[in-house]
Design an enzyme around this catalytic site. Structure first.
Site, PDB file in Angstrom:
ATOM      1  N   TYR A 179       0.990  -1.215  -0.175  1.00 49.25           N
ATOM      2  CA  TYR A 179       0.052  -0.095   0.051  1.00 49.25           C
ATOM      3  C   TYR A 179       0.756   1.183   0.055  1.00 49.25           C
ATOM      4  CZ  TYR A 179      -3.171   3.731   2.103  1.00 49.25           C
ATOM      5  OH  TYR A 179      -3.624   4.953   2.205  1.00 49.25           O
ATOM      6  N   GLU A 221     -10.119   9.273  10.791  1.00 47.70           N
ATOM      7  CA  GLU A 221     -11.132   8.517  11.536  1.00 47.70           C
ATOM      8  C   GLU A 221     -12.227   8.173  10.465  1.00 47.70           C
ATOM      9  OE1 GLU A 221     -13.702   8.183  15.788  1.00 47.70           O
ATOM     10  OE2 GLU A 221     -12.488  10.036  15.335  1.00 47.70           O
TER      11      GLU A 221
END
Length: 336
Positions: A246, A282
Protein backbone atom coordinates in the site's frame (compact mmCIF):
# COMPACT_ATOMS: atom_id res chain seq x y z
CA UNK A 1 8.01 28.31 17.34
CA UNK A 2 8.88 29.30 13.79
CA UNK A 3 6.48 28.43 10.99
CA UNK A 4 7.49 27.94 7.40
CA UNK A 5 5.25 28.81 4.46
CA UNK A 6 5.96 27.24 1.11
CA UNK A 7 4.70 29.12 -1.94
CA UNK A 8 4.77 27.70 -5.46
CA UNK A 9 4.16 30.30 -8.14
CA UNK A 10 3.01 29.22 -11.58
CA UNK A 11 4.90 32.18 -12.97
CA UNK A 12 8.29 30.98 -11.67
CA UNK A 13 10.64 31.78 -8.85
CA UNK A 14 11.59 35.16 -10.27
CA UNK A 15 8.16 36.46 -9.31
CA UNK A 16 8.05 34.92 -5.82
CA UNK A 17 9.52 38.00 -4.12
CA UNK A 18 6.92 40.18 -5.83
CA UNK A 19 4.21 37.79 -4.66
CA UNK A 20 5.57 37.85 -1.11
CA UNK A 21 5.84 41.64 -1.02
CA UNK A 22 2.26 41.89 -2.29
CA UNK A 23 0.87 39.40 0.23
CA UNK A 24 2.98 40.34 3.25
CA UNK A 25 3.73 44.08 2.98
CA UNK A 26 3.53 44.53 6.75
CA UNK A 27 5.89 41.76 7.94
CA UNK A 28 9.61 41.27 7.70
CA UNK A 29 10.08 37.98 5.84
CA UNK A 30 13.13 36.07 4.69
CA UNK A 31 12.65 34.64 1.22
CA UNK A 32 14.87 31.92 -0.20
CA UNK A 33 13.82 31.26 -3.81
CA UNK A 34 14.81 27.95 -5.38
CA UNK A 35 15.04 28.82 -9.03
CA UNK A 36 15.03 25.23 -10.28
CA UNK A 37 11.71 24.33 -8.72
CA UNK A 38 9.93 27.68 -8.73
CA UNK A 39 9.09 27.84 -5.07
CA UNK A 40 10.40 29.61 -2.02
CA UNK A 41 10.19 29.40 1.75
CA UNK A 42 9.14 32.17 4.12
CA UNK A 43 9.90 31.97 7.83
CA UNK A 44 7.55 33.72 10.22
CA UNK A 45 7.43 33.64 14.02
CA UNK A 46 4.30 31.88 15.27
CA UNK A 47 3.08 35.03 17.05
CA UNK A 48 3.36 36.99 13.83
CA UNK A 49 1.56 34.26 11.93
CA UNK A 50 -1.36 34.45 14.33
CA UNK A 51 -1.71 38.16 13.53
CA UNK A 52 -2.17 37.38 9.84
CA UNK A 53 -5.62 35.92 10.45
CA UNK A 54 -7.54 35.73 7.16
CA UNK A 55 -5.40 38.32 5.40
CA UNK A 56 -3.24 35.62 3.79
CA UNK A 57 -4.18 36.47 0.23
CA UNK A 58 -1.68 33.98 -1.19
CA UNK A 59 -3.36 31.03 0.58
CA UNK A 60 0.12 29.50 0.92
CA UNK A 61 0.79 26.08 2.45
CA UNK A 62 1.55 26.20 6.16
CA UNK A 63 4.34 23.92 7.23
CA UNK A 64 6.01 23.25 10.59
CA UNK A 65 9.79 23.20 10.55
CA UNK A 66 10.43 20.92 13.50
CA UNK A 67 10.92 17.80 11.35
CA UNK A 68 12.69 17.15 8.04
CA UNK A 69 9.49 15.75 6.57
CA UNK A 70 6.76 18.27 5.92
CA UNK A 71 3.59 18.19 7.95
CA UNK A 72 0.92 20.73 8.72
CA UNK A 73 -1.31 21.71 11.57
CA UNK A 74 -4.79 21.14 10.21
CA UNK A 75 -6.42 23.75 12.41
CA UNK A 76 -4.57 26.51 10.58
CA UNK A 77 -5.96 25.36 7.23
CA UNK A 78 -9.39 26.73 8.05
CA UNK A 79 -9.09 30.09 6.34
CA UNK A 80 -11.81 32.60 7.07
CA UNK A 81 -13.90 33.56 4.09
CA UNK A 82 -13.39 30.31 2.16
CA UNK A 83 -16.93 30.45 0.83
CA UNK A 84 -16.28 33.89 -0.65
CA UNK A 85 -13.06 32.90 -2.40
CA UNK A 86 -14.68 29.65 -3.60
CA UNK A 87 -17.27 31.69 -5.45
CA UNK A 88 -15.41 31.28 -8.75
CA UNK A 89 -16.11 27.52 -8.57
CA UNK A 90 -19.85 28.01 -8.17
CA UNK A 91 -21.68 26.13 -10.93
CA UNK A 92 -18.47 24.38 -12.05
CA UNK A 93 -18.17 20.58 -12.27
CA UNK A 94 -16.11 18.53 -9.81
CA UNK A 95 -15.52 14.79 -9.93
CA UNK A 96 -15.00 13.11 -6.55
CA UNK A 97 -14.05 9.44 -6.61
CA UNK A 98 -14.85 7.25 -3.62
CA UNK A 99 -17.71 9.58 -2.69
CA UNK A 100 -19.88 7.09 -0.81
CA UNK A 101 -18.13 7.19 2.59
CA UNK A 102 -15.44 8.91 4.64
CA UNK A 103 -13.48 11.80 3.18
CA UNK A 104 -15.16 11.50 -0.21
CA UNK A 105 -18.69 11.73 1.19
CA UNK A 106 -17.85 14.68 3.44
CA UNK A 107 -16.08 16.42 0.57
CA UNK A 108 -18.92 15.87 -1.90
CA UNK A 109 -21.45 17.43 0.49
CA UNK A 110 -19.17 20.40 1.22
CA UNK A 111 -18.58 21.18 -2.46
CA UNK A 112 -22.33 20.99 -3.08
CA UNK A 113 -22.82 23.38 -0.16
CA UNK A 114 -20.37 25.73 -1.87
CA UNK A 115 -22.40 25.60 -5.10
CA UNK A 116 -20.52 23.11 -7.27
CA UNK A 117 -21.97 20.39 -9.48
CA UNK A 118 -20.39 17.30 -7.96
CA UNK A 119 -20.11 14.03 -9.82
CA UNK A 120 -19.74 11.50 -7.02
CA UNK A 121 -18.66 8.01 -8.00
CA UNK A 122 -18.36 4.71 -6.12
CA UNK A 123 -19.32 1.09 -6.47
CA UNK A 124 -22.01 1.55 -3.81
CA UNK A 125 -24.00 4.28 -5.52
CA UNK A 126 -26.92 3.94 -3.10
CA UNK A 127 -25.05 5.83 -0.37
CA UNK A 128 -24.32 8.69 -2.77
CA UNK A 129 -27.97 8.82 -3.80
CA UNK A 130 -28.87 9.22 -0.12
CA UNK A 131 -26.32 12.03 0.25
CA UNK A 132 -27.72 13.72 -2.86
CA UNK A 133 -31.22 13.68 -1.38
CA UNK A 134 -29.90 15.14 1.88
CA UNK A 135 -28.13 17.94 -0.02
CA UNK A 136 -31.32 18.76 -1.88
CA UNK A 137 -33.37 18.76 1.35
CA UNK A 138 -30.82 21.08 2.97
CA UNK A 139 -31.25 23.55 0.11
CA UNK A 140 -27.58 23.59 -0.88
CA UNK A 141 -26.99 25.64 -4.05
CA UNK A 142 -25.04 22.88 -5.81
CA UNK A 143 -26.04 19.41 -6.86
CA UNK A 144 -24.64 15.91 -6.24
CA UNK A 145 -24.91 13.51 -9.19
CA UNK A 146 -24.25 9.85 -8.33
CA UNK A 147 -22.27 7.64 -10.71
CA UNK A 148 -21.81 3.91 -10.25
CA UNK A 149 -18.23 3.10 -11.20
CA UNK A 150 -15.73 0.35 -10.43
CA UNK A 151 -12.41 2.18 -10.66
CA UNK A 152 -10.49 -1.05 -11.17
CA UNK A 153 -12.08 -1.25 -14.64
CA UNK A 154 -10.90 1.30 -17.20
CA UNK A 155 -13.97 0.85 -19.39
CA UNK A 156 -16.23 1.97 -16.52
CA UNK A 157 -14.08 5.04 -15.89
CA UNK A 158 -14.18 6.02 -19.57
CA UNK A 159 -17.93 5.43 -19.68
CA UNK A 160 -18.37 7.70 -16.66
CA UNK A 161 -16.35 10.51 -18.26
CA UNK A 162 -18.36 10.14 -21.47
CA UNK A 163 -21.60 10.49 -19.48
CA UNK A 164 -20.28 13.54 -17.64
CA UNK A 165 -19.33 15.12 -20.97
CA UNK A 166 -22.77 14.44 -22.43
CA UNK A 167 -24.71 15.64 -19.38
CA UNK A 168 -22.49 18.37 -17.94
CA UNK A 169 -19.95 19.23 -20.71
CA UNK A 170 -16.92 18.08 -18.73
CA UNK A 171 -14.86 18.14 -15.54
CA UNK A 172 -13.27 21.31 -14.12
CA UNK A 173 -11.97 19.81 -10.87
CA UNK A 174 -10.90 16.18 -10.48
CA UNK A 175 -10.38 14.90 -6.93
CA UNK A 176 -8.90 11.40 -6.88
CA UNK A 177 -10.00 10.37 -3.42
CA UNK A 178 -10.68 6.64 -3.84
CA UNK A 179 -8.10 4.25 -2.43
CA UNK A 180 -7.87 0.91 -0.69
CA UNK A 181 -5.46 -1.33 1.19
CA UNK A 182 -5.13 -5.05 1.75
CA UNK A 183 -3.08 -6.74 4.46
CA UNK A 184 -0.59 -8.37 2.14
CA UNK A 185 3.12 -8.36 3.00
CA UNK A 186 5.83 -8.38 0.36
CA UNK A 187 7.22 -11.79 1.35
CA UNK A 188 3.98 -13.76 1.25
CA UNK A 189 1.23 -11.48 -0.06
CA UNK A 190 -1.34 -12.42 -2.67
CA UNK A 191 -0.68 -11.11 -6.18
CA UNK A 192 -4.39 -10.51 -6.70
CA UNK A 193 -4.49 -8.15 -3.70
CA UNK A 194 -1.39 -6.28 -4.88
CA UNK A 195 -2.94 -5.88 -8.31
CA UNK A 196 -6.20 -4.58 -6.86
CA UNK A 197 -4.35 -1.91 -4.86
CA UNK A 198 -2.30 -0.92 -7.90
CA UNK A 199 -5.34 -0.76 -10.18
CA UNK A 200 -7.35 1.49 -7.83
CA UNK A 201 -4.67 3.55 -6.06
CA UNK A 202 -2.43 4.19 -9.07
CA UNK A 203 -3.88 3.31 -12.48
CA UNK A 204 -7.40 4.64 -11.80
CA UNK A 205 -5.90 7.87 -10.45
CA UNK A 206 -3.83 8.25 -13.64
CA UNK A 207 -6.76 7.48 -15.92
CA UNK A 208 -9.03 9.98 -14.15
CA UNK A 209 -6.32 12.66 -14.20
CA UNK A 210 -5.70 12.05 -17.91
CA UNK A 211 -9.37 12.15 -18.83
CA UNK A 212 -9.98 15.23 -16.67
CA UNK A 213 -7.11 17.06 -18.36
CA UNK A 214 -8.35 16.11 -21.83
CA UNK A 215 -11.83 17.35 -20.85
CA UNK A 216 -10.39 20.68 -19.72
CA UNK A 217 -8.18 21.02 -22.79
CA UNK A 218 -10.95 20.45 -25.33
CA UNK A 219 -13.11 23.08 -23.62
CA UNK A 220 -10.23 25.58 -23.21
CA UNK A 221 -10.49 25.42 -19.42
CA UNK A 222 -7.20 26.87 -18.17
CA UNK A 223 -7.94 27.16 -14.45
CA UNK A 224 -8.86 23.55 -13.64
CA UNK A 225 -7.46 21.56 -10.75
CA UNK A 226 -6.46 17.93 -10.22
CA UNK A 227 -6.16 16.93 -6.56
CA UNK A 228 -4.81 13.53 -5.51
CA UNK A 229 -5.60 12.30 -2.02
CA UNK A 230 -2.32 10.75 -0.99
CA UNK A 231 -1.06 9.68 2.46
CA UNK A 232 1.84 10.22 4.83
CA UNK A 233 2.67 6.68 3.67
CA UNK A 234 3.61 8.32 0.38
CA UNK A 235 6.51 10.00 2.18
CA UNK A 236 7.74 7.47 4.73
CA UNK A 237 7.84 3.68 5.03
CA UNK A 238 6.36 2.59 8.34
CA UNK A 239 7.65 -0.62 10.01
CA UNK A 240 4.43 -2.50 9.27
CA UNK A 241 4.77 -5.33 6.75
CA UNK A 242 1.01 -5.43 6.19
CA UNK A 243 1.05 -1.98 4.59
CA UNK A 244 4.29 -2.05 2.59
CA UNK A 245 2.66 -2.59 -0.80
CA UNK A 246 0.00 0.00 0.00
CA UNK A 247 2.86 2.36 0.88
CA UNK A 248 4.43 1.71 -2.52
CA UNK A 249 1.21 2.79 -4.22
CA UNK A 250 1.22 6.03 -2.25
CA UNK A 251 4.86 6.73 -3.09
CA UNK A 252 3.71 6.34 -6.68
CA UNK A 253 1.02 8.98 -6.10
CA UNK A 254 3.68 11.39 -4.79
CA UNK A 255 5.81 10.90 -7.90
CA UNK A 256 2.85 10.98 -10.28
CA UNK A 257 1.47 14.24 -8.85
CA UNK A 258 4.83 15.95 -9.27
CA UNK A 259 5.18 14.50 -12.76
CA UNK A 260 1.69 15.75 -13.59
CA UNK A 261 2.57 19.22 -12.35
CA UNK A 262 5.69 19.27 -14.53
CA UNK A 263 3.79 18.12 -17.63
CA UNK A 264 1.09 20.72 -17.07
CA UNK A 265 3.75 23.43 -16.86
CA UNK A 266 5.38 22.12 -20.05
CA UNK A 267 1.99 22.54 -21.77
CA UNK A 268 1.93 26.20 -20.65
CA UNK A 269 -1.36 25.67 -18.86
CA UNK A 270 -2.49 27.09 -15.53
CA UNK A 271 -4.27 23.86 -14.59
CA UNK A 272 -2.93 22.91 -11.17
CA UNK A 273 -1.99 19.60 -9.55
CA UNK A 274 -1.92 19.04 -5.79
CA UNK A 275 -1.21 16.12 -3.47
CA UNK A 276 -2.98 16.04 -0.09
CA UNK A 277 -1.27 13.62 2.32
CA UNK A 278 -3.14 12.98 5.57
CA UNK A 279 -2.02 10.80 8.43
CA UNK A 280 -4.48 8.51 10.18
CA UNK A 281 -8.08 9.64 9.58
CA UNK A 282 -11.13 8.47 11.48
CA UNK A 283 -13.06 6.82 8.65
CA UNK A 284 -14.05 3.28 7.69
CA UNK A 285 -10.53 2.66 6.36
CA UNK A 286 -9.18 0.97 9.51
CA UNK A 287 -12.25 -1.19 10.06
CA UNK A 288 -12.13 -2.34 6.44
CA UNK A 289 -8.40 -3.00 6.62
CA UNK A 290 -8.72 -5.09 9.78
CA UNK A 291 -12.21 -6.41 9.15
CA UNK A 292 -11.28 -9.74 10.77
CA UNK A 293 -9.58 -8.19 13.78
CA UNK A 294 -11.72 -5.52 15.43
CA UNK A 295 -9.34 -5.11 18.37
CA UNK A 296 -6.44 -4.27 16.06
CA UNK A 297 -8.55 -1.73 14.20
CA UNK A 298 -9.65 -0.12 17.46
CA UNK A 299 -6.06 -0.05 18.74
CA UNK A 300 -5.04 2.23 15.89
CA UNK A 301 -7.16 4.98 17.43
CA UNK A 302 -5.17 4.74 20.66
CA UNK A 303 -1.77 4.65 18.93
CA UNK A 304 -2.44 7.58 16.59
CA UNK A 305 -4.46 10.72 17.16
CA UNK A 306 -6.81 10.55 14.19
CA UNK A 307 -7.79 13.43 11.99
CA UNK A 308 -11.42 13.83 11.01
CA UNK A 309 -12.69 13.76 7.45
CA UNK A 310 -13.63 17.43 7.75
CA UNK A 311 -9.95 18.29 8.40
CA UNK A 312 -9.01 16.88 5.00
CA UNK A 313 -11.95 18.63 3.38
CA UNK A 314 -10.73 21.92 4.88
CA UNK A 315 -7.35 21.34 3.26
CA UNK A 316 -8.98 20.64 -0.11
CA UNK A 317 -11.19 23.74 -0.07
CA UNK A 318 -8.16 25.71 1.06
CA UNK A 319 -6.23 24.51 -2.00
CA UNK A 320 -9.15 25.21 -4.34
CA UNK A 321 -9.51 28.72 -2.89
CA UNK A 322 -5.94 29.70 -3.77
CA UNK A 323 -5.67 32.40 -6.45
CA UNK A 324 -5.30 30.96 -9.97
CA UNK A 325 -1.62 31.97 -10.13
CA UNK A 326 -0.64 30.08 -6.96
CA UNK A 327 0.32 26.40 -7.15
CA UNK A 328 0.12 24.46 -3.88
CA UNK A 329 2.00 21.29 -4.68
CA UNK A 330 1.72 19.36 -1.43
CA UNK A 331 -0.03 19.46 1.94
CA UNK A 332 0.78 16.94 4.68
CA UNK A 333 -1.48 16.73 7.72
CA UNK A 334 -1.14 14.74 10.93
CA UNK A 335 -3.11 14.72 14.16
CA UNK A 336 -1.46 16.28 17.22
Amino acid sequence: MTWKLEIRSLFGAANNKCLINHCFPFIDVKAAPRLATSFCNIYIERERWLTLNDSLSSRATILETQRPSLHTCGSFLRVAGVKAVMERWRGRVALVTGASVGIGATLAVELVRLGMKVMGCARDVGKIQKLAAECQSAGHPGVLVPFKCDLSKEEEILSMFAAIKEQHKGVDVCINNAGLAHLEALLNGKTSAWKNMWDVNVLALCICAREAYQSMKERNVDDGHIININSVCGHQVLPNADTHFYTATKYAVTALTEGLRQELRAENTHIRATSISPGFVETEFASRLYRDNYDKAAALYTIYKPLEAKDIVSAITYVLSAPPHVQIGEILLEGL
